[in-house]
Scaffold this active site. Structure first.
Site, PDB file in Angstrom:
ATOM      1  N   HIS A 420      28.173   5.139 129.201  1.00 36.33           N
ATOM      2  CA  HIS A 420      28.090   6.414 128.490  1.00 36.33           C
ATOM      3  C   HIS A 420      28.687   7.543 129.315  1.00 36.33           C
ATOM      4  O   HIS A 420      29.414   8.403 128.815  1.00 36.33           O
ATOM      5  CB  HIS A 420      26.637   6.745 128.146  1.00 36.33           C
ATOM      6  CG  HIS A 420      26.445   8.156 127.727  1.00 36.33           C
ATOM      7  ND1 HIS A 420      26.135   9.158 128.622  1.00 36.33           N
ATOM      8  CD2 HIS A 420      26.592   8.749 126.520  1.00 36.33           C
ATOM      9  CE1 HIS A 420      26.068  10.297 127.983  1.00 36.33           C
ATOM     10  NE2 HIS A 420      26.340  10.080 126.702  1.00 36.33           N
ATOM     11  N   CYS A 751      68.261  -1.373 141.456  1.00 42.06           N
ATOM     12  CA  CYS A 751      66.825  -1.092 141.525  1.00 42.06           C
ATOM     13  C   CYS A 751      66.453  -0.318 142.778  1.00 42.06           C
ATOM     14  O   CYS A 751      65.283  -0.173 143.102  1.00 42.06           O
ATOM     15  CB  CYS A 751      66.011  -2.389 141.457  1.00 42.06           C
ATOM     16  SG  CYS A 751      66.283  -3.509 142.851  1.00 42.06           S
TER      17      CYS A 751
END
Length: 793
Positions: A420, A751
């Protein structure tokens, strides 16, 4: 449907009956009626109506009391606590109208008859007529009572549910959201208990609660009844499942499993105990094993997808496993109210210089906040909370909402990502660390700290203020390009935050990051565990590999799972996975690594990359890497993963590596496997045609290629001014290898860091005819713009 009924059974309710029975009960009725045939098991039950609540209030003069009490609170003549106390006491002491009491008793008797049990044990849950709304979840605002038996106890529990409509947190939340207290009514859901006290229970979301990534189901699980997970008083197991593969035959798309502490469990109380349920400590065996089997995880994930597809929105679902039968039940389902409403803009927080790490925990939200610690042990002390402070406490249940919204950040000892407290923190937009374990012990009042939830699954509390930058990325402005722009990724924990970027895949996934940060153990130390000489290392490895009878399986399993979280973000676009590219000094830093690694004077150009993979001193370790890749592709299902070999000096070396890979079931062209080679050594450029015969493509590593072209140690401070990836010699190398790759019919991308550091460098690559450019996510939008401009010229 008539609205003057006192009680309605779930099998008569539909999702549009919220005004009659509230959000939870309407949803339960919808699932009973519409999803039972689809395999969604919902325990039977009934709901008192909103009209029954209003009649109860009128019969006891509650409406007038609410009006006068709330007026006194607004005028400052009463505190929030006094106002809530006054209303709650009146409701609990109230008497039932005869018709309502008779209806509740009759419905309970009917439920007992339907289930074939005398005085059936039920869960009594509150269901407000204003909850589970798109802009207000009201999560945990009202109470739940478990293992309630007998008509008299049911009537007491129903009154307590009514009273919980006026807890301090519920009053405060309605005020904050602008809801009229007189217009909200309460229905009570009465549902057969699932014997999860003998099994387990938890919460699941059909969306990633942190990033909004909509292709995963997130499942939390703990032993016993589910209130401990919902309230965040235990740290649960956590699982992630990739939704698109759930219907694919032969794969098991679990992409993450994290063992939680599961400190206690809620069970039925014994005769003579004070209440119907109680918490007891879990055993060491229970803490050391997962609550759910893989089959059960996948079954729950399929249920989540079924429910989501029916409702048409991401869902927040509570589930329970019956310990007697093993059946998995859904006991609540509501729309997810935070990530499903997020927009197209990405706000990215980065932490620069910071103090020492004081505490770590599960991160909730992706923000960073600084402030002074306000340590509060119990809800009775919340009045001393200072606005803007960092709230530190053992656990935050719904009573804490009035101060949670005033905190700059929240740190708790207990709880998981679906508790919660986590749900409310997300809704409030407040970063939180939950499940820290010892925050209340290590932190103290007035301490200046920075709470960072921007560094992946694990968040940090740093000592003092930190250097923080915030960047907002507007995805509506991303240009379309012919040249593919992909992402460089290493950290599985942060991969999902970039799922909204319209990238063409992952051009570089760095395996070594997962090994160093998730596995932490040298593969040879797992293979030869019995031969380890360092007792302290043996002990630490034993702890890390808990639950794995075969220690090499720990390496394969954790590596495959870590890489799966990156592959999930890329799918169906490719993910080019570079096999481990540690240098010997970096391997030696892994647990047990010092025993297996030589000392080299220049590890940068030493025993690294391809030269290790076929060497008897490491080949078995490389074979574990291959096993993980095969599991990733074939068992988990990510056949978009390609393999890339780093630092491969000669074609003959490539042949030896390829032979080892084939021995582990990774053969180019079989089941769509493509293989790449890094282009980071001048020999890769000179002999590009020969390498192209052995691989499907190249990926240029501009860092190493610059280092070896210019003869500069990239780690040298003295030579740093000379290190420039844009140097004409490096550009010649790049243009040449692009030309040779295309002549041989091979794909080629880049890359390296150059386009990320210098986005304008993308123009050089586009003009040279590069097929793809891979950059760090932060640079994606800017590089896209440069690529689009270069293509337009």
């Amino acid at each position: 449907m008539p609205t003057d009924d006192e009680v309605l059974f779930f099998d008569t309710l539909r999702r549009d009956d919220v005004p009659i029975v509230g959000g939870k009960n309407a949803s339960l009725g919808e699932m009973v009626q519409k999803l039972g045939a689809a395999g969604i098991l919902v325990p039977p039950g009934f709901a008192s109506t909103a009209n029954a609540y209003r009649r109860f209030c009128r019969a006891n003069g509650i409406e007038a009391l609410i009006h006068s009490t709330m007026a006194a609170y607004r005028e400052g003549r009463m505190t929030l606590h006094q106002a809530g106390d006054t209303i709650r006491a009146a409701i609990v002491a109230g008497h039932w109208p005869d018709a309502t009491e008779a209806a509740l008793r009759a419905a309970y008797a009917e439920l007992s008859t339907r289930t074939g049990q005398d005085d059936i044990a039920v869960a009594v849950r509150s269901s407000a007529t204003a909850e589970d709304l798109p802009d207000a979840s009201f999560a945990g605002q009202q109470e739940t009572y478990l293992n309630v038996r007998g008509e008299d106890d049911l009537l007491i529990a129903c009154r307590k549910c009514y009273a919980s409509l006026f807890t301090d947190r519920a009053i405060s939340y309605r005020d904050a959201k602008g809801f009229d207290h007189m217009q909200v009514a309460l229905s009570v859901g009465v549902q057969q208990m699932v014997r999860s006290d003998l099994g387990g229970s938890g919460v699941m979301f059909s969306i990633d609660t942190e990033t909004g990534f909509d292709k995963v189901v997130l499942i939390d699980a703990a032993w016993g009844l589910g209130e401990n997970v919902v309230q965040g008083t235990v740290t649960p197991d956590e699982y992630q499942v990739y939704k698109p593969f759930l219907d694919r035959d032969g794969v098991r798309p679990i992409i993450d499993k994290t063992l939680g502490a599961k400190e206690k469990k809620m069970i039925y109380a014994a005769e003579g105990d004070a209440g119907p349920v109680r918490n007891v400590p879990t055993s060491r065996a229970e803490r050391a094993r997962f609550v759910l089997s893989d089959d059960e995880v996948l079954e729950l994930a399929r249920k989540a997808v079924t429910i989501e597809e029916h409702y048409g929105v991401p869902m927040d679902i509570e589930w329970a496993k019956d310990g007697n039968t093993g059946a998995l039940f859904v006991v609540q389902a509501r729309p997810e109210t935070v990530q499903s409403r997020s927009g197209a803009a990405l706000k990215h927080y980065s932490v620069g210089e910071h103090g020492a790490t004081l505490v770590t925990g599960l991160s909730v939200g992706e923000q960073v906040a600084s402030g002074r610690v306000c340590l509060i042990e119990t809800a009775e002390d919340i009045d001393r909370f200072v606005d803007g402070a960092v709230l530190v406490t053992s656990t935050t249940d719904p009573d804490w909402v009035p101060i949670m919204k005033r905190a700059s950040a929240i740190v708790t000892d207990h709880g998981g990502r679906t508790s919660h407290a986590a749900i409310v923190s997300r809704e409030l937009g407040v970063p939180a660390l939950v499940g820290c374990g010892d925050a209340t012990y290590l932190l103290h009042d007035q301490q200046e700290v920075t709470v960072s939830c921007a560094e992946g699954d694990i968040g940090h509390v740093y000592d003092g203020p930190a250097e923080v930058t915030v960047e907002e990325i507007d995805l509506t402005e991303v240009a379309q390009t012919r040249t593919k722009v992909m992402l460089n990724m290493a950290n599985p924990a942060t991969a999902a935050r970039w799922w909204r970027l319209p990238a063409d895949g992952v051009g570089l996934a760095r395996m070594e990051f997962v090994i160093a940060n998730t596995i932490r153990v040298h593969p040879e130390a797992l293979i030869h565990f019995d031969d380890l000489r360092d007792a302290a290392v043996r002990e630490e490895i034993e702890k890390l590999t808990t639950g794995y009878a075969d220690k090499t399986e720990y390496f394969v399993d954790r590596l495959a799972l870590g890489l799966a979280r990156i592959a999930a973000v890329a799918y169906p676009n490719p993910m080019i996975l570079r096999m481990s590219d540690f240098k010997t000094n970096e391997y030696a830093d892994l647990l047990g690594g010092a025993q297996f690694e030589p000392t080299e004077s220049n590890p940068m150009i030493g025993w690294r990359g391809a030269s290790r993979y076929y060497d008897p001193a490491y080949q078995q370790g490389f074979e574990l890497e291959c096993r993980a890749v095969r599991r990733l592709r074939e068992q988990i299902g990510f056949d978009n993963v390609m393999v890339m070999i780093p630092f491969c000096r000669t074609p003959e070396e490539a042949d030896r590596v390829i032979t080892v890979m084939q021995g582990q079931g990774l053969q180019r062209g079989v089941q769509g496997l493509q293989t790449y080679v890094m282009c980071e050594i001048p020999s890769n450029v000179v002999l590009a045609g020969e390498f192209a015969k052995r691989f499907d493509g190249f990926s240029i590593g501009s860092n190493d290629l610059t280092q070896l072209t210019l003869g500069i140690d990239r780690d040298s401070d003295k030579l740093a001014p000379l290190f420039d990836e844009r140097h004409e010699a490096v550009q010649w190398m790049i243009r040449t290898v692009i030309e040779k790759a295309h002549e041989a019919g091979a794909k080629i991308g880049l890359c390296g860091q150059a386009p990320s550091n210098y986005p304008d460098f993308a123009r050089v690559l586009v003009e040279a005819g590069i097929d793809s450019i891979s950059v760090v996510p932060d640079s994606f939008v800017q590089v896209k713009k440069h690529v689009a401009a270069a293509e337009a010229d």
